[in-house]
Design an enzyme around this catalytic site. Structure first.
Site, short mmCIF file in Angstrom:
data_model
loop_
_atom_site.label_atom_id
_atom_site.label_comp_id
_atom_site.label_asym_id
_atom_site.label_seq_id
_atom_site.Cartn_x
_atom_site.Cartn_y
_atom_site.Cartn_z
N GLY A 325 0.79 -1.26 0.07
CA GLY A 325 -0.18 -0.01 -0.08
C GLY A 325 0.95 1.36 -0.01
O GLY A 325 2.06 1.29 -0.57
N SER A 326 0.20 2.34 0.49
CA SER A 326 0.99 3.51 0.70
C SER A 326 2.32 3.66 1.44
O SER A 326 3.10 4.75 1.00
CB SER A 326 0.07 4.58 1.09
OG SER A 326 -1.12 4.74 0.64
N THR A 327 2.57 2.66 1.95
CA THR A 327 3.92 2.70 3.00
C THR A 327 5.09 2.70 1.90
O THR A 327 6.14 2.98 2.18
CB THR A 327 4.02 1.48 3.74
OG1 THR A 327 4.09 0.00 3.00
CG2 THR A 327 3.01 1.25 4.87
N VAL A 328 4.76 2.31 0.67
CA VAL A 328 5.91 2.26 -0.47
C VAL A 328 6.12 3.61 -1.07
O VAL A 328 7.04 3.76 -1.67
CB VAL A 328 5.52 1.15 -1.38
CG1 VAL A 328 4.75 1.71 -2.43
CG2 VAL A 328 6.79 0.75 -2.04
N LYS A 329 5.27 4.50 -0.77
CA LYS A 329 5.35 5.97 -1.45
C LYS A 329 6.60 6.69 -1.07
O LYS A 329 7.36 7.22 -2.15
CB LYS A 329 4.13 6.75 -1.10
CG LYS A 329 2.82 6.34 -1.87
CD LYS A 329 1.78 7.05 -1.26
CE LYS A 329 0.37 6.51 -2.11
NZ LYS A 329 -0.63 6.90 -1.39
#
Lengths: 617, 371
Positions: A325-329
């Site tokens: 999810g967005s943790t990779v942003k």
């Protein structure tokens, strides 16, 4: 002639018997020489052969299994130890009436039927002088009760044996692991000389990963035994060498805090020290009681654990492969900066969805009304999806793959724990090789927000976050910090293993991203401001909410959380490190089907960091 | 000093007066003494075993000395009655004997339990020697046939008990009488051939455990845990004893119970393990001396009865030694024959000493013709 013969002739008869006696005497001597010849062969010629066989008869080698090494956390708190347990044993030969004795004992100490059956079976099978256990694992009260009455029970004794105990129990079961009975596969794989006499072997976790250090070397005792196998005396003794004591990187306090913070959620928490790769906490929930396996698990319990829909035996921290999810942003943003497709000041207009040219499909932002005009900092702090759709599209999937690989995604990190999974960092090559399909731009968009084909393990997320925390340097995650040789006070520390660092064209990019991640925690717009509030240290974090299923992207109405069955709800994720200026902990949290990352996973990560950074009250 | 020395001729006269053959007695005492030491070790240092053996030895020596007092002519006269009495007892044993270890051998006479087959060990050679004494030697075919019947009947009865070993010993004792009587070599050769031809018949008459013993003898590896165990462990004991032995009470094979029947039929293995080949040679020399003395007595016998009986008794004694040791060292199949004067228990001690008594009787009742 005939008449002469029939007459008695004493002299002739005497001559005859004399002759016969002489012949007999010679025969006696000849036969005696035959005996002597045979005895010469046995006692002189073949003496060595028979002497060896005689020794083989009487001498038996008894193997003495070594004591397994102890396991401590980084502060010396015991995680695995060998505790004496007491069992009631009977020597049938020394007991007049075995059944009567068992009945009498049952009045003092509870003896389940299963134990009795096992006992009687062994009594039938084994020689009478051997001590046979009737009840294992006596409580101190039971030991005391027996000791008071022991004069009534000749031939009955209490014996102590060492059993593996895990003081943290289910709190650290997945990290520390457990020992269990040797299986046929184990036996085939191990060194038979070292494992003569060993009953149990490490099955998972540290117990399995560092089996060779923990096990030690067996000793032996040569005893003289009679034909019935009864030991008469010791002829030679060589003591065993205990296994090495291990000091783990785990911190029991942080581990406990993580378990407590995760609460009733299924999921995982991994905390590492960015400066050396030390795993400070490794939690997978639901967990199990490791002692079940030490004592020998029965089929029903084992089948129950396997059938449990929560999969308690599954180590989510290493083996759970979730969309990040967005943790990779943050790393996606770094990829964009490094690739030169954006600058930190570059802006995108977010209207709540994104569309590819010549395509009707709407790629939605989590915020239906959109974030408006956002730059990179806002996009990370508010977790704007549209910004990252465009960014990923501009970078391209293969460049994303190559850059994110540098943070350990899509590959096993080589942690010293068994069963680690690689996750999946997709690329054109990957898709062609595994599915024989071409790559579609829409798939790049999904990867841009950590969805689609992309999966990561909680350990990988923690490692990735740690590398961001220390500006691209990094260390292979590890759980073993030091060892102590048996009988020695000295502790031998292991050096951390650096991984290939990630170099950026402009090192200031690291600062940009760090500021954005701090904004997540400490600014009003941040997705996890509540998790960052009141901290005595600065935190850099990123929330993530990973979709479990392909809930229709075209569905305009975002589904209300509570209307969706639990197993279809989003995973809540969170990654963070702190203190942001000099990080000593990086955390990854996943709470399965728990909904919003910022709201659910953020506070869990905060609690874990508090356990490391806040002074204990 | 010289005054205090016992009067040699007086001592000899005393011995002669009590019909004791000093040389034979001395040799017997030496073997018995060795036997007690071995037994103490073989029985696991049991003084009970030694004292019960001592009682048996005492009884045997008393019987020996008692028989030595009897004139050989009296033996010859009473032999047929003794033989007939023995036959009746053998029949009684078969009808109402006690069973021990699966075989009917014992007769409970109220006071003592008794194996009538032991009585026949003396009665058979005696009656046969008496029978031959009355006929011309070498014996004719008819005489041989009649004599053989005297042997076969008791032997057959004993085989029914079943006690193959004793039946064999009794047949052998009779055979030795015939041999001493001058049985022609071609008859002896014929008997050997007939015996070989009769082997299948004997085989068919054998009990399961007897066949097992023979098969095991032929191939001890056939059943190393079961029937072959005795012989294998026995060879290990003897072989490991080496030249000098492991020392008295230190034979591990015997002391640690690897050797079965260590106090009875296999006691030689204990002896050989603990004293080695040198001790074994000493024992063999003692045995040879006893046999040699017996043959000497036979040769000096004053009539055919004495010569044949003494010869048979001596050769039977040797036969015991040969068969027992041969069995223990794996040269012969396992038959239940004790080591003379050493093996623990049984009535063989008494019957063997009784035979020695008869030898003494024969030697000490000579009328000194030439002096």
């Amino acid at each position: 002639m005939a008449e002469i013969k029939s007459l008695k002739n004493p002299l002739a008869e005497r001559q005859l018997t004399l002759f016969r006696a002489v012949i007999a005497g010679l025969g006696v001597v000849a036969l005696t020489l035959v005996l002597v010849g045979r005895l010469l062969q046995l006692q002189v010629v073949d003496h060595d052969v028979y002497a060896t066989r005689s020794d083989d008869n009487r001498m038996r080698v008894r193997i003495i299994a070594p004591a397994r090494g102890l396991v401590y956390d980084r502060n010396g708190i015991v995680l695995a130890e060998n505790l004496p347990t007491y069992q009631l044993e009977i020597v049938p030969e020394q007991v007049e009436d075995v059944e009567g004795t068992v009945t009498a004992l049952a009045e003092l100490i509870d003896i389940p039927d299963r134990d009795r059956e096992r006992f009687y079976r062994r009594v039938d099978q084994e020689p009478g002088f051997r001590s046979i256990p009737l009840r294992t694992r006596l409580t101190p009260q039971e030991v005391a009760t027996f000791e008071v009455n022991r004069q009534d029970f000749e031939g009955v004794e209490i014996h102590a044996a060492l059993t593996r105990r895990y003081p943290l129990g289910r709190l650290a079961a997945h990290a520390v692991g457990y020992v269990g009975s040797l299986s046929e596969t184990d036996v085939a794989a191990l060194d038979p000389r070292r494992y003569r006499g060993t009953q149990r072997i490490g099955k998972v976790g540290v117990e399995a990963a560092h089996e060779s250090l923990l096990h030690g070397d067996p000793g032996s005792k040569i005893i003289e035994a009679n034909a019935q196998g009864r030991t008469l005396r010791d002829l030679q003794y060589q003591g065993p060498t205990a296994g090495e004591n291990l000091f783990l990187t785990l911190d029991a306090k942080i581990q406990e805090a993580a378990v407590t913070a995760l609460g009733q959620h299924d999921g995982a928490v991994v905390a590492v020290d960015p400066n050396n790769g030390d795993i400070l906490a490794l939690v997978s929930q639901p967990s199990f009681d490791p002692h079940l396996f030490v004592d020998g698990i029965d089929y029903v319990t084992y089948a129950g654990l396997n059938a449990d829909p929560g999969r308690p035996l599954f180590n989510r921290a290493l083996q759970g492969q979730y969309p990040p999810g967005s943790t990779v942003k943050p790393v996606m943003a770094l990829a964009g900066l490094q690739a030169g497709v954006v600058t930190p000041r570059h802006r995108e207009m977010c209207i709540g969805f994104f569309m590819l040219p010549d395509n009707e499909r709407r790629y939605r932002d989590w915020k239906r009304r959109g974030h408006g005009l956002v730059d990179m900092h806002d996009a990370i702090a508010q977790s704007c999806d549209v910004y990252f759709y465009q960014l990923a599209l501009d970078i391209g999937i293969d460049t994303i793959h190559d850059f994110l690989s540098g943070f350990g995604l899509g590959q096993a990190l080589g942690v010293d724990l068994p069963g680690e999974k690689p996750g999946l960092l997709p690329s054109r090559d990957w898709k062609r090789a595994t599915r024989n399909e071409t790559w579609y731009p829409g798939e790049t968009l999904n990867v841009g927000i950590g969805q689609g084909f992309m999966t990561t393990t909680p350990l990988q997320l923690a490692h990735m976050t740690a590398m961001v925390a220390v500006r691209g340097r990094g260390y292979r995650p590890r759980i073993l910090a030091a060892k102590q040789l048996p009988g020695s006070e000295d502790v031998i520390e292991f050096e951390p293993t650096p991984v290939a660092p990630v170099h950026l064209n402009d090192p200031h990019y690291w600062d940009r991203i760090a500021e954005s991640m701090e904004a997540v925690m400490h600014t009003a717009q941040g997705t996890a401001t509540r998790s960052g509030a009141d901290a005595s240290y600065r935190i850099a974090g990123k929330s993530g909410t990973a979709q479990v299923t392909g809930l229709s992207q075209e569905d305009d109405e975002a589904p209300d959380l509570l209307d969706v069955p639990r197993e279809l709800r989003d995973h809540a994720l969170f990654v963070a490190y702190a203190p942001s200026d000099a990080p000593t902990i990086a955390v990854a949290v996943i709470a399965e089907h728990a909904g919003s990352g910022g709201r659910i996973a953020g506070p869990i990560a905060r609690a874990v960091m508090d356990a490391r950074l806040e002074p204990t009250p | 000093m010289s005054q205090n020395r016992p009067d040699q001729s007086g001592f000899q006269r005393w011995l002669l007066n009590w019909h004791i053959d000093a040389m034979l007695l001395g040799l017997i005492i030496m073997v018995l003494a060795l036997g007690l030491f071995v037994l103490y070790s073989a029985s696991g240092e049991s003084s009970a075993a030694v004292s019960s053996q001592l009682k048996r030895i005492t009884l045997g020596l008393v019987v020996m000395l008692a028989l030595a007092q009897v004139n050989p002519d009296t033996f010859r006269a009473f032999a047929p009655w003794l033989y007939a009495f023995g036959l009746i007892l053998l029949v009684l044993v078969l009808l109402l004997g006690d069973t021990a270890k699966g075989a009917q051998r014992w007769l409970d006479l109220g006071v003592i339990r008794f194996q009538p087959s032991e009585l026949m060990k003396l009665a058979v050679p005696m009656v046969l020697a008496g029978f031959m004494h009355a006929r011309t030697l070498p014996p004719k075919l008819r005489t041989i046939a009649a004599g053989s019947t005297l042997i076969v009947v008791p032997a057959a009865l004993i085989m029914q008990q079943p006690d193959l070993g004793t039946a064999l010993m009794i047949a052998i004792s009779g055979g030795f009488v015939l041999y001493m009587a001058g049985l022609r070599w071609r008859f002896i050769g014929g008997l050997v051939l007939a015996g070989a031809a009769a082997l299948p018949l004997l085989w068919s008459q054998m009990h399961g455990y007897q066949r097992e013993r023979v098969l095991t003898f032929l191939n001890p590896a056939r059943d190393p845990g079961g029937a072959g165990y005795h012989i294998t462990q026995s060879k290990v004991a003897i072989g490991s004893g080496g030249l000098f032995g492991k020392g008295w009470l230190n034979g591990t094979q015997a002391q640690l119970d690897f050797l079965p029947e260590s106090a009875t039929d296999f006691i030689f293995a204990v002896y050989a393990e603990e004293v080695g080949l040198l001790g074994v040679l000493l024992l063999l020399v003692l045995y040879l001396a006893i046999v040699g003395r017996g043959l000497f007595i036979s040769v000096k016998g004053q009539d055919s009865f004495q010569r044949l009986l003494a010869g048979s008794l001596s050769l039977v004694f040797f036969f015991y030694v040969f068969v027992n040791i041969g069995m223990v060292i794996g040269l012969l199949p396992v038959v239940g024959v004790p080591l003379p004067l050493i093996s623990w228990g049984g009535t063989s001690m008494v019957s063997l000493l009784a035979g020695m008594g008869v030898l003494m009787s024969i030697h000490t009742h000579r009328r000194l013709l030439s002096s």
